[in-house]
Enzyme design. Sequence first.
Site, mmCIF file in Angstrom:
data_model
loop_
_atom_site.group_PDB
_atom_site.id
_atom_site.type_symbol
_atom_site.label_atom_id
_atom_site.label_comp_id
_atom_site.label_asym_id
_atom_site.label_seq_id
_atom_site.Cartn_x
_atom_site.Cartn_y
_atom_site.Cartn_z
ATOM 1 N N MET A 1 0.850 -1.194 0.000
ATOM 2 C CA MET A 1 0.000 0.000 0.000
ATOM 3 C C MET A 1 0.890 1.250 0.000
ATOM 4 S SD MET A 1 -3.463 -0.906 2.004
ATOM 5 C CE MET A 1 -2.894 -0.636 3.649
ATOM 6 N N HIS B 1 8.902 1.149 3.451
ATOM 7 C CA HIS B 1 9.946 1.168 4.480
ATOM 8 C C HIS B 1 10.781 -0.107 4.334
ATOM 9 C CE1 HIS B 1 7.336 -1.699 6.420
ATOM 10 N NE2 HIS B 1 6.353 -0.815 6.445
ATOM 11 N N GLY C 1 10.736 -2.844 5.716
ATOM 12 C CA GLY C 1 9.958 -4.081 5.659
ATOM 13 C C GLY C 1 9.605 -4.418 4.210
ATOM 14 N N HIS C 2 9.136 -3.417 3.463
ATOM 15 C CA HIS C 2 8.795 -3.648 2.051
ATOM 16 C C HIS C 2 10.051 -3.960 1.235
ATOM 17 C CE1 HIS C 2 5.497 -0.760 3.318
ATOM 18 N NE2 HIS C 2 4.808 -1.795 2.890
ATOM 19 N N GLY D 1 4.514 -10.068 3.752
ATOM 20 C CA GLY D 1 5.242 -9.969 5.014
ATOM 21 C C GLY D 1 4.567 -10.790 6.112
ATOM 22 N N GLN E 1 -3.300 -12.366 7.251
ATOM 23 C CA GLN E 1 -3.432 -12.070 5.821
ATOM 24 C C GLN E 1 -2.675 -13.108 4.984
ATOM 25 O OE1 GLN E 1 -3.158 -8.020 3.938
ATOM 26 N NE2 GLN E 1 -1.065 -8.608 3.544
ATOM 27 N N VAL F 1 10.391 -7.347 9.726
ATOM 28 C CA VAL F 1 11.557 -6.468 9.883
ATOM 29 C C VAL F 1 11.240 -5.513 11.029
ATOM 30 C CG1 VAL F 1 13.018 -4.723 8.785
ATOM 31 C CG2 VAL F 1 12.179 -6.669 7.457
#
Length: 269
Positions: A30, A34, A36-37, A148, A154, A177
Amino acid sequence: MKIFREPEELQAWSRERRLAGARIALVPTMGYLHEGHISLIEAAKKRGADEIVVSVFVNPVQFGPNEDYEKYPRDEQADLAKCRDAGATAIFFPTPENMYLPHHSVYIVEEELSKGLCGARRPGHFRGVCTVVAKLFNLAHPVFAVFGQKDYQQAQIIKRMVRDLNFDIEIVVSPIVREPSGLAKSSRNTYLSQEEKEAALAISRALADPVSTAAIAAQLESAGLKVDYVECVDAETLEPREKIAPGTCVLVAAYAGKTRLIDNRVIEA
Ligand code: PAF
């Protein structure tokens, strides 16, 4: 790096790349990217993808009426630069209008794993997630897609959707992360004041050595967080489990001020 805004353009390009033998990876996001992505893009690279498509779309259909759809942070230019630096080969920025045509009336509903946890507190959320992810699968023609672990429920639901609807796509789940403090990276962390950020650290601390869900909830409350849920479930079926033990997952949702944060820990065998 290719930039697509129209679904049909992405679909035509990815169809051609697939026919030419390319292994396409999809990283659905979305935006407001950061580390994590970025780790999801890295995971796609490691698995030898020839094309890495990152979708950036704040999907209105997965937000409830009183949730943060309008407020959700967006920064297209920064996302472009981060994707380019991380080695993505295509980025997809659709609009709600071109993803959901007038009279859009077909949705995907997962009926088992979505019942509890976030699904119980956010009615319609996973219907929106499954629907947009299925659309993205049809547009990007990926061989695999990376999600993630932070959004544990999800990821399990998407795996079930892929199994039950026979999507020929492998689902890769990439580890959470964290910031050096332990806080799980999230675009929503930008909403937190310094004080709320400090209180939020109780979540990762409590999950580091989880004894019981009641003890975790008490730790969160005493740090000033408002617990939405703390649950222990079977790591695959998401059925409630009494004891935190190997093969279970402990999931937390809690509010720091108005910001709802989620985190989890899988208890390895
Ligand atoms: O995890 C997210 O960011 C979203 O739920 C997803 C998978 C991109 C669907 O909108």
